[in-house]
Write a protein that holds these residues in place. Structure first.
Motif, PDB file in Angstrom:
ATOM      1  N   VAL A 198       0.831  -1.205   0.000  1.00  0.00           N
ATOM      2  CA  VAL A 198       0.000   0.000   0.000  1.00  0.00           C
ATOM      3  C   VAL A 198       0.864   1.254   0.000  1.00  0.00           C
ATOM      4  CG1 VAL A 198      -1.728   1.345   1.275  1.00  0.00           C
ATOM      5  CG2 VAL A 198      -1.916  -1.156   1.157  1.00  0.00           C
ATOM      6  N   THR A 199       0.497   2.202  -0.871  1.00  0.00           N
ATOM      7  CA  THR A 199       1.118   3.524  -0.909  1.00  0.00           C
ATOM      8  C   THR A 199       0.018   4.573  -0.802  1.00  0.00           C
ATOM      9  OG1 THR A 199       2.855   2.695  -2.377  1.00  0.00           O
ATOM     10  CG2 THR A 199       2.593   5.087  -2.216  1.00  0.00           C
ATOM     11  N   ILE A 200       0.176   5.517   0.126  1.00  0.00           N
ATOM     12  CA  ILE A 200      -0.799   6.583   0.340  1.00  0.00           C
ATOM     13  C   ILE A 200      -0.193   7.907  -0.101  1.00  0.00           C
ATOM     14  CG2 ILE A 200      -2.076   7.886   2.095  1.00  0.00           C
ATOM     15  CD1 ILE A 200      -2.294   5.273   3.694  1.00  0.00           C
ATOM     16  N   VAL A 201      -0.955   8.664  -0.897  1.00  0.00           N
ATOM     17  CA  VAL A 201      -0.488   9.952  -1.419  1.00  0.00           C
ATOM     18  C   VAL A 201      -1.441  11.050  -0.935  1.00  0.00           C
ATOM     19  CG1 VAL A 201       0.045  11.302  -3.475  1.00  0.00           C
ATOM     20  CG2 VAL A 201       0.450   8.821  -3.467  1.00  0.00           C
ATOM     21  N   GLU A 202      -0.912  12.011  -0.192  1.00  0.00           N
ATOM     22  CA  GLU A 202      -1.709  13.108   0.348  1.00  0.00           C
ATOM     23  C   GLU A 202      -1.092  14.443  -0.057  1.00  0.00           C
ATOM     24  OE1 GLU A 202      -3.956  15.854   2.026  1.00  0.00           O
ATOM     25  OE2 GLU A 202      -4.564  13.750   1.845  1.00  0.00           O
ATOM     26  N   LYS A 203      -1.908  15.351  -0.564  1.00  0.00           N
ATOM     27  CA  LYS A 203      -1.376  16.633  -1.038  1.00  0.00           C
ATOM     28  C   LYS A 203      -1.085  17.607   0.096  1.00  0.00           C
ATOM     29  CE  LYS A 203      -5.904  18.773  -1.913  1.00  0.00           C
ATOM     30  NZ  LYS A 203      -6.771  19.402  -2.943  1.00  0.00           N
ATOM     31  N   LEU A 207      -1.069  13.950   7.061  1.00  0.00           N
ATOM     32  CA  LEU A 207      -2.293  13.157   6.977  1.00  0.00           C
ATOM     33  C   LEU A 207      -3.361  13.826   7.832  1.00  0.00           C
ATOM     34  CD1 LEU A 207      -0.823   9.556   7.434  1.00  0.00           C
ATOM     35  CD2 LEU A 207      -1.421  10.701   5.280  1.00  0.00           C
ATOM     36  N   MET A 208      -4.628  13.583   7.506  1.00  0.00           N
ATOM     37  CA  MET A 208      -5.742  14.119   8.313  1.00  0.00           C
ATOM     38  C   MET A 208      -5.500  15.600   8.610  1.00  0.00           C
ATOM     39  SD  MET A 208      -6.101  10.990  11.030  1.00  0.00           S
ATOM     40  CE  MET A 208      -4.480  11.388  11.686  1.00  0.00           C
ATOM     41  N   SER A 209      -5.652  16.425   7.599  1.00  0.00           N
ATOM     42  CA  SER A 209      -5.245  17.827   7.672  1.00  0.00           C
ATOM     43  C   SER A 209      -5.942  18.626   8.761  1.00  0.00           C
ATOM     44  CB  SER A 209      -5.483  18.498   6.311  1.00  0.00           C
ATOM     45  OG  SER A 209      -6.846  18.404   5.936  1.00  0.00           O
ATOM     46  N   LYS A 210      -7.079  18.140   9.266  1.00  0.00           N
ATOM     47  CA  LYS A 210      -7.809  18.882  10.292  1.00  0.00           C
ATOM     48  C   LYS A 210      -7.381  18.519  11.712  1.00  0.00           C
ATOM     49  CE  LYS A 210     -11.909  19.590   7.406  1.00  0.00           C
ATOM     50  NZ  LYS A 210     -13.382  19.381   7.266  1.00  0.00           N
ATOM     51  N   GLU A 211      -6.496  17.531  11.832  1.00  0.00           N
ATOM     52  CA  GLU A 211      -6.058  17.105  13.164  1.00  0.00           C
ATOM     53  C   GLU A 211      -4.781  17.840  13.583  1.00  0.00           C
ATOM     54  OE1 GLU A 211      -7.984  15.327  14.907  1.00  0.00           O
ATOM     55  OE2 GLU A 211      -9.288  14.443  13.386  1.00  0.00           O
ATOM     56  N   ASP A 212      -4.487  17.808  14.888  1.00  0.00           N
ATOM     57  CA  ASP A 212      -3.241  18.376  15.378  1.00  0.00           C
ATOM     58  C   ASP A 212      -2.051  17.664  14.747  1.00  0.00           C
ATOM     59  OD1 ASP A 212      -4.236  20.358  17.084  1.00  0.00           O
ATOM     60  OD2 ASP A 212      -4.430  18.976  18.777  1.00  0.00           O
ATOM     61  N   PRO A 213      -0.948  18.356  14.527  1.00  0.00           N
ATOM     62  CA  PRO A 213       0.229  17.732  13.915  1.00  0.00           C
ATOM     63  C   PRO A 213       0.747  16.510  14.671  1.00  0.00           C
ATOM     64  CG  PRO A 213       0.440  20.120  13.860  1.00  0.00           C
ATOM     65  CD  PRO A 213      -0.778  19.817  14.683  1.00  0.00           C
ATOM     66  N   ASP A 214       0.706  16.542  16.017  1.00  0.00           N
ATOM     67  CA  ASP A 214       1.220  15.385  16.763  1.00  0.00           C
ATOM     68  C   ASP A 214       0.340  14.164  16.578  1.00  0.00           C
ATOM     69  OD1 ASP A 214      -0.848  16.504  18.245  1.00  0.00           O
ATOM     70  OD2 ASP A 214       0.157  16.314  20.180  1.00  0.00           O
ATOM     71  N   ILE A 219      -0.138   8.722  13.876  1.00  0.00           N
ATOM     72  CA  ILE A 219      -0.869   7.833  12.964  1.00  0.00           C
ATOM     73  C   ILE A 219       0.022   7.449  11.782  1.00  0.00           C
ATOM     74  CG2 ILE A 219      -2.794   7.693  11.333  1.00  0.00           C
ATOM     75  CD1 ILE A 219      -3.700   7.344  14.196  1.00  0.00           C
ATOM     76  N   LYS A 220       0.759   8.404  11.246  1.00  0.00           N
ATOM     77  CA  LYS A 220       1.677   8.117  10.140  1.00  0.00           C
ATOM     78  C   LYS A 220       2.731   7.097  10.567  1.00  0.00           C
ATOM     79  CE  LYS A 220       4.688  10.580   6.813  1.00  0.00           C
ATOM     80  NZ  LYS A 220       6.053  10.189   7.204  1.00  0.00           N
ATOM     81  N   LYS A 221       3.255   7.258  11.759  1.00  0.00           N
ATOM     82  CA  LYS A 221       4.268   6.328  12.270  1.00  0.00           C
ATOM     83  C   LYS A 221       3.688   4.929  12.428  1.00  0.00           C
ATOM     84  CE  LYS A 221       7.484   5.736  16.165  1.00  0.00           C
ATOM     85  NZ  LYS A 221       7.944   6.308  17.461  1.00  0.00           N
ATOM     86  N   ILE A 222       2.449   4.833  12.891  1.00  0.00           N
ATOM     87  CA  ILE A 222       1.791   3.535  13.060  1.00  0.00           C
ATOM     88  C   ILE A 222       1.617   2.844  11.707  1.00  0.00           C
ATOM     89  CG2 ILE A 222      -0.434   2.467  13.635  1.00  0.00           C
ATOM     90  CD1 ILE A 222      -0.577   4.538  15.969  1.00  0.00           C
ATOM     91  N   VAL A 230       3.997   6.279   2.847  1.00  0.00           N
ATOM     92  CA  VAL A 230       3.165   7.475   2.938  1.00  0.00           C
ATOM     93  C   VAL A 230       3.898   8.666   2.338  1.00  0.00           C
ATOM     94  CG1 VAL A 230       1.957   9.067   4.482  1.00  0.00           C
ATOM     95  CG2 VAL A 230       2.038   6.613   5.031  1.00  0.00           C
ATOM     96  N   TYR A 231       3.249   9.317   1.371  1.00  0.00           N
ATOM     97  CA  TYR A 231       3.746  10.573   0.817  1.00  0.00           C
ATOM     98  C   TYR A 231       2.825  11.695   1.295  1.00  0.00           C
ATOM     99  CZ  TYR A 231       6.557   7.976  -2.625  1.00  0.00           C
ATOM    100  OH  TYR A 231       7.475   7.157  -3.238  1.00  0.00           O
ATOM    101  N   THR A 232       3.377  12.742   1.897  1.00  0.00           N
ATOM    102  CA  THR A 232       2.620  13.944   2.216  1.00  0.00           C
ATOM    103  C   THR A 232       3.220  15.116   1.457  1.00  0.00           C
ATOM    104  OG1 THR A 232       3.980  14.275   4.196  1.00  0.00           O
ATOM    105  CG2 THR A 232       1.853  13.153   4.490  1.00  0.00           C
ATOM    106  N   ALA A 233       2.486  16.234   1.433  1.00  0.00           N
ATOM    107  CA  ALA A 233       2.913  17.419   0.671  1.00  0.00           C
ATOM    108  C   ALA A 233       3.281  17.016  -0.760  1.00  0.00           C
ATOM    109  CB  ALA A 233       4.081  18.109   1.368  1.00  0.00           C
TER     110      ALA A 233
END
Length: 459
Positions: A198-203, A207-214, A219-222, A230-233
């Motif tokens: 699985v590969t996840i691509v997020e612009k 991830l989950m742009s409305k959540e706190d960064p921590d 979640i990304k680490k998990i 996981v690709y972000t930005a």
């Protein structure tokens, strides 16, 4: 023209109980459903995905059984059996929905409804016949459908949505997911555990742009710990390919690169299903995205026409849709004058571990100008988590510095949604952080760690 006291368009988790309760009050009710009873939740969302997630969790536990001192001889994933179990549960819920509606006296019409006037509807039944309906009250409950972005080449390749992916009878060998929201992450972990790469691509930057960064970082680490890339930005520039071979051209930090996979899941959000309703024949106002505009009592700009669930703006959760029906019912029959403004907003993402959320995030609380303190406890400091061997995640609560009132919380952990619900009730009841710190909880529940969570405020 058939006359009713009320018509509900769409058999969702708000429309069904509302129709049933109005019928039980003696109103003549019609409910029109275009596809299947139960709406997104039962047919495409909560029920089928959580059923499949349960199977994936079993596979994950088996793959790690040595952690708990259990030696197994290996396992195989029988996806057709998983899908069959999912479909059986879905059908059970569908059958119960129709039975309850008809028992209450609701006229259930399977067909497509469009407005022919301000308070009139034309329904094209599945058998091709036409019914003309009118009512004093009309409730729009048509929900939302997957949003397909305008990406060059996307519509020329065999992409999947969260609905169609659940019908695949073979585990996708290489699954690329566009989107980093709640649906994307649940589906990504689900299929990784069933055997997909699985590969996840997020612009967005996280991830989950409305959540706190921590929260997003953990979640990304998990996910990455389960070998999910996981690709972000990251921007998706172009897509090409054929059946079983998809090429996605990405841009990250100004550099273009290509990833490949056998299957592509588009999980970039959802759009309201209003285009086919012909609302131009009413006085109902839509916003620029097509959502039905409502006031805080869920009435549209056309008196007597209401909207509930995902077809209106705001959080798209089943429990919000259900609460919509309570607001409408109590306002119509009990003169309660309830509003959407003051209700709580709990939600849960059913990754493993779960993310349970209630109230304000730390970011939003600070932006709103609240004086806050933040209680934080890592799950590897929680007795129950250590004993069960599942220590990923943390608990976090945002507390008003002066009053001790809990403004919001995020819980990443096994049964994180249940722990969040304890905090939700504390918030509703005005129970302070200090009171929770000193409260007696049964040992060794996860909830007992709320004592330790709020002790961290003293440090």
């Amino acid at each position: 023209m058939e006359n009713f006291d009320a018509i509900v368009i769409g058999s969702g988790q708000g429309g069904n109980p509302l129709a049933k309760k109005m019928a039980e009050k003696g109103w003549k009710i019609a409910l029109v459903e275009q596809r299947q009873p139960g709406g997104t939740c039962i047919n495409d969302g909560c029920t089928p995905t959580k059923t499949m997630i349960a199977s994936a969790r079993i596979a994950h536990l088996l793959s790690r059984s040595d952690t708990w001192g259990i030696r197994n001889q290996g396992y195989t994933v029988d996806l057709p059996a998983i899908i069959a179990r999912k479909n059986e549960v879905v059908q059970q819920f569908r059958n119960g929905t129709v039975k309850n509606l008809e028992k209450a006296g609701v006229t259930v019409l399977m067909g497509t409804a469009v407005f022919s006037g301000v308070k009139t509807l034309t329904v094209t039944m599945h058998d091709g016949s036409i019914r003309e309906l009118t009512a004093t009250h009309i409730f729009i409950n048509t929900g939302a459908a997957p949003f397909i972005p305008e990406i060059p080449g996307l519509r020329d390749v065999p992409y999947l949505t969260s609905t169609s992916l659940q019908e695949e009878v073979k585990v996708p060998p290489e699954l690329i997911i566009l989107g980093g929201g709640y649906i994307a992450l649940e589906m990504g972990q689900l299929y990784r555990r069933l055997g997909s790469t699985v590969t996840i691509v997020e612009k967005s930057a996280q991830l989950m742009s409305k959540e706190d960064p921590d929260v997003a970082a953990v979640i990304k680490k998990i996910l990455e710990a389960e070998d999910i890339e996981v690709y972000t930005a990251t921007t998706t520039e172009k897509i090409s390919g054929t059946q079983d071979h998809i090429e996605v051209q990405l841009q990250t930090a100004g550099k273009s690169h290509i990833i490949t996979g056998t299957h592509l899941l588009v999980a970039t959000g959802r759009n309201p299903q209003t285009a086919a309703l012909q609302l131009s024949k009413t006085n109902v106002t839509l916003d620029e995205k097509g959502y039905v505009q409502v006031n805080d009592q869920l009435e549209t700009s056309c008196p007597g026409i209401y909207a509930i669930g995902d077809v209106k703006p705001g959080p798209a959760f089943t429990h919000i849709s259900y609460n919509d029906h309570l607001i409408l019912y109590k306002n119509l029959f009990e003169e309660a004058e309830l509003s959407t403004k003051t209700r709580q907003l709990p939600y849960c993402m059913f990754t493993d571990p779960q993310l349970g959320r209630i109230g304000l995030s730390e970011t939003s609380a600070r932006q709103a100008g609240y004086p806050v303190k933040v209680a934080h406890l890592s799950m590897d400091k929680v007795a129950r988590a250590i004993e069960t061997g599942e220590t990923a995640g943390f608990m976090k609560a945002v507390v008003h510095e002066h009053t001790g009132q809990i403004l919001g919380a995020a819980v990443i952990g096994t049964e994180g949604g249940e722990i969040m619900s304890v905090l939700q009730m504390a918030m509703l009841g005005g129970i302070t952080a200090t009171q929770l710190r000193d409260m007696i909880f049964a040992h060794p529940l996860y909830a007992e760690s709320l004592n330790n969570l709020f002790m961290t405020l003293e440090k």
